[in-house]
Scaffold this motif. Structure first.
Motif, mmCIF file in Angstrom:
data_model
loop_
_atom_site.group_PDB
_atom_site.id
_atom_site.type_symbol
_atom_site.label_atom_id
_atom_site.label_comp_id
_atom_site.label_asym_id
_atom_site.label_seq_id
_atom_site.Cartn_x
_atom_site.Cartn_y
_atom_site.Cartn_z
ATOM 1 N N TRP A 314 -60.087 -143.079 34.154
ATOM 2 C CA TRP A 314 -60.799 -141.968 33.856
ATOM 3 C C TRP A 314 -61.909 -141.995 32.927
ATOM 4 N N TRP A 315 -61.953 -142.865 31.977
ATOM 5 C CA TRP A 315 -63.235 -142.941 31.017
ATOM 6 C C TRP A 315 -64.089 -143.739 31.386
ATOM 7 N N VAL A 316 -63.786 -144.671 32.382
ATOM 8 C CA VAL A 316 -64.886 -145.503 33.116
ATOM 9 C C VAL A 316 -65.792 -144.553 33.915
ATOM 10 N N MET A 317 -65.044 -143.711 34.732
ATOM 11 C CA MET A 317 -65.840 -143.053 35.519
ATOM 12 C C MET A 317 -66.764 -141.903 34.873
ATOM 13 N N ALA A 318 -66.162 -141.188 33.672
ATOM 14 C CA ALA A 318 -66.673 -140.470 33.096
ATOM 15 C C ALA A 318 -68.183 -140.977 32.450
ATOM 16 N N GLU A 319 -67.904 -142.092 31.904
ATOM 17 C CA GLU A 319 -69.138 -142.833 31.386
ATOM 18 C C GLU A 319 -70.237 -143.172 32.130
ATOM 19 N N ALA A 320 -69.761 -143.612 33.749
ATOM 20 C CA ALA A 320 -70.408 -143.888 34.460
ATOM 21 C C ALA A 320 -71.417 -142.693 34.899
ATOM 22 N N MET A 321 -70.803 -141.504 34.901
ATOM 23 C CA MET A 321 -71.618 -140.353 35.314
ATOM 24 C C MET A 321 -72.824 -140.030 34.176
ATOM 25 N N VAL A 322 -72.613 -140.593 32.968
ATOM 26 C CA VAL A 322 -73.649 -140.333 31.977
ATOM 27 C C VAL A 322 -74.497 -141.294 31.789
ATOM 28 N N GLY A 323 -74.038 -142.590 31.978
ATOM 29 C CA GLY A 323 -75.040 -143.778 31.962
ATOM 30 C C GLY A 323 -75.952 -143.763 33.046
ATOM 31 N N PHE A 324 -75.593 -143.415 34.055
ATOM 32 C CA PHE A 324 -76.419 -143.516 35.227
ATOM 33 C C PHE A 324 -77.212 -142.496 35.224
ATOM 34 N N TYR A 325 -76.870 -141.395 34.884
ATOM 35 C CA TYR A 325 -77.821 -140.053 34.781
ATOM 36 C C TYR A 325 -78.811 -140.524 33.559
ATOM 37 N N ASN A 326 -78.684 -140.941 32.593
ATOM 38 C CA ASN A 326 -79.734 -141.309 31.447
ATOM 39 C C ASN A 326 -80.526 -142.379 32.067
ATOM 40 N N ALA A 327 -80.051 -143.455 32.822
ATOM 41 C CA ALA A 327 -81.132 -144.227 33.379
ATOM 42 C C ALA A 327 -81.820 -143.746 34.485
ATOM 43 N N TYR A 328 -81.244 -142.752 35.017
ATOM 44 C CA TYR A 328 -82.455 -141.751 36.073
ATOM 45 C C TYR A 328 -83.229 -141.089 35.109
ATOM 46 N N GLN A 329 -83.057 -140.645 34.091
ATOM 47 C CA GLN A 329 -83.903 -139.680 33.182
ATOM 48 C C GLN A 329 -85.114 -140.681 32.684
ATOM 49 N N LEU A 330 -84.568 -142.089 32.267
ATOM 50 C CA LEU A 330 -85.675 -142.871 31.874
ATOM 51 C C LEU A 330 -86.460 -143.457 32.890
ATOM 52 N N THR A 331 -86.202 -143.421 34.081
ATOM 53 C CA THR A 331 -86.839 -144.372 35.128
ATOM 54 C C THR A 331 -87.205 -143.479 36.276
ATOM 55 N N LYS A 332 -86.501 -142.318 36.397
ATOM 56 C CA LYS A 332 -86.939 -141.567 37.655
ATOM 57 C C LYS A 332 -86.478 -142.008 38.982
ATOM 58 N N GLU A 333 -85.659 -143.187 39.165
ATOM 59 C CA GLU A 333 -85.205 -143.730 40.233
ATOM 60 C C GLU A 333 -84.090 -143.049 40.852
ATOM 61 N N GLN A 334 -84.141 -142.437 42.078
ATOM 62 C CA GLN A 334 -83.379 -141.856 42.758
ATOM 63 C C GLN A 334 -81.866 -142.462 42.737
ATOM 64 N N GLN A 335 -81.719 -143.757 42.948
ATOM 65 C CA GLN A 335 -80.722 -144.673 43.142
ATOM 66 C C GLN A 335 -79.690 -144.170 41.821
ATOM 67 N N PHE A 336 -80.221 -144.190 40.528
ATOM 68 C CA PHE A 336 -79.724 -143.898 39.360
ATOM 69 C C PHE A 336 -78.945 -142.471 39.470
ATOM 70 N N LEU A 337 -79.710 -141.478 39.893
ATOM 71 C CA LEU A 337 -78.724 -140.000 40.144
ATOM 72 C C LEU A 337 -78.169 -140.070 40.919
ATOM 73 N N ASP A 338 -78.235 -140.671 42.415
ATOM 74 C CA ASP A 338 -77.258 -141.036 43.070
ATOM 75 C C ASP A 338 -75.968 -141.726 42.643
ATOM 76 N N LYS A 339 -76.052 -142.660 41.965
ATOM 77 C CA LYS A 339 -74.903 -143.283 41.322
ATOM 78 C C LYS A 339 -74.164 -142.341 40.330
ATOM 79 N N SER A 340 -74.704 -141.665 39.674
ATOM 80 C CA SER A 340 -74.162 -140.648 38.614
ATOM 81 C C SER A 340 -73.304 -139.692 39.345
ATOM 82 N N LEU A 341 -74.003 -138.858 40.157
ATOM 83 C CA LEU A 341 -73.470 -137.852 41.038
ATOM 84 C C LEU A 341 -72.133 -138.324 41.968
ATOM 85 N N GLN A 342 -72.356 -139.544 42.420
ATOM 86 C CA GLN A 342 -71.257 -140.301 43.088
ATOM 87 C C GLN A 342 -70.073 -140.684 42.271
ATOM 88 N N SER A 343 -70.380 -140.719 41.137
ATOM 89 C CA SER A 343 -69.194 -140.850 39.907
ATOM 90 C C SER A 343 -68.581 -139.438 39.908
#
Length: 397
Positions: A314-343
């Motif tokens: 549960w906690w790993v999936m929660a952190e994946a949501m935020v971590g990949f979204y943060n990476a998306y905000q820093l890079t604007k790479e769609q793959q990171f947004l996709d990973k966040s929302l997939q989580s």
């Protein structure tokens, strides 16, 4: 800059956030002994005799303080107050200062050692309570706890902090997260949450001493904890920062990928921000190796033994949501947004208990539910409520 999410996703995060806090309002308070139950099972049945840990109680304090601060809804104030008063009365050591690791169901000291992981979460919760209420007593307690941690556990020669100390802050071999006999005297996990706590403290007390410690902790991560070749973190080290046990913790790697940039951000040092943001992006790319095709993130992998723990916690999936979204905000790479929302999609499908509320502890690769605790020493409302809150705050236009 924040990146807006579609309205329906914001509504989902908002509703889940409310549901998590509602669960803890209903099932966590202990009406007999005060404070909160130390354990509640999947059927929402409490164990009235379970020990009560500082990590659980401090995370409840943080969660409801953050809820009060974010929503301005007074309904969250009583639980925040209850958590603060319980910690103040039962966890604070009146003789030596600092907080106990655990107390009995009736509030008597059970494990009185000064684990730095526990001190960190007490500081994190107290700081958030100050952010929400500006309570002067809590502010004083947070400042005193910070000074005690630095005075007794900081390593002025090599940097970083000792893992744990006895009740009177003298050396001890009774460590909770590591093995003293294997010289695991500094751990990634404890340092990550010390940094997290200092970051939150700086928001309410931007003192030079806190600034200095945050910079020192970021140095420890960049110079000793994060591997410069793989961008994964070393989990267990000795006093000289030499690795004592090897493993890859995907959840901690993705969590650190946004907590380190958060720490740099509060200092308003543009050069440091750029450096740590770059590191965070590389850590998120490395952590993505832990994702499976179903959107779940594996728990851990040991490259020496080849053993892979494929539980989706549960906690790993929660952190994946935020971590990949943060990476998306820093890079604007769609793959990171996709990973966040997939989580988030994985979490909704497999971890949310739609019958009894809150989240299951985890599921197997075949999506079979594991564990039996909704509330425990470690099963707390912090990772999942914080993930929802972060997604909401980060997506505000």
């Amino acid at each position: 800059m924040p990146s807006p999410l579609p309205t329906h996703l914001r509504q989902q995060f908002h509703q889940e956030y409310k549901d998590i806090l509602a669960y803890w309002q209903r099932y966590a308070p202990d009406p007999v002994n005060g404070g909160f139950y130390g354990r509640v099972n999947y059927q929402n049945q409490p164990d009235p005799n379970a020990e009560k840990g500082i990590v659980l109680n401090a995370r409840i304090l943080w969660t409801f303080s953050a809820g009060l601060r974010h929503t301005h809804h007074d309904e969250y104030r009583p639980v925040a107050d209850q958590a603060f008063q319980y910690i103040r009365q039962y966890f604070i050591d009146p003789q030596y200062g600092g907080v106990y690791w655990s107390v009995t169901a009736k509030g008597e000291p059970a494990n009185a050692t000064k684990q730095l992981y526990g001190q960190s979460f007490a500081l994190y919760g107290l700081s958030e309570y100050v952010r929400a209420t500006n309570d002067p007593t809590a502010r004083t307690m947070a400042q005193e706890l910070f000074r005690l941690m630095v005075k007794h556990a900081y390593d002025p020669e090599r940097g970083g902090f000792q893992e744990g100390l006895a009740r009177d802050w003298s050396p001890t071999d009774k460590l909770v997260l590591s093995k003293k006999d294997n010289q695991e005297t500094k751990t990634m996990n404890t340092h990550l949450h010390i940094l997290e706590a200092f970051t939150n403290l700086y928001r309410v007390w931007p003192d030079k001493s806190v600034d200095t410690q945050i910079r020192g902790m970021l140095d420890a991560f960049t110079n000793h904890i994060v591997d410069p070749k793989t961008y994964r973190m070393k989990l267990f080290l000795n006093d000289d920062w030499q690795v004592r046990r090897t493993a890859i913790s995907y959840g901690h790697d993705i969590e650190a990928s946004w907590l380190l940039p958060e720490a740099a951000d509060v200092l308003k040092d543009k050069a440091l921000q750029k450096k740590i943001n770059t590191l965070g992006i590389k850590m998120a790319r490395a952590a993505a190796d832990g994702l499976d095709s179903d959107g779940g993130m594996n728990y851990e992998y040991d490259p020496v033994t080849g053993h892979r723990n494929r539980e989706r916690s549960w906690w790993v999936m929660a952190e994946a949501m935020v971590g990949f979204y943060n990476a998306y905000q820093l890079t604007k790479e769609q793959q990171f947004l996709d990973k966040s929302l997939q989580s988030w999609e994985f979490t909704k499908k497999h971890l949310l208990d739609t019958k009894n509320g809150e989240w299951f502890m985890g599921v197997t690769p075949e999506h079979k539910v594991t564990g039996n605790d909704k509330i425990s020493m470690w099963k707390c409302p912090y990772h999942n409520s914080r993930a929802c809150l972060e997604m909401l705050e980060r997506s505000e236009a």
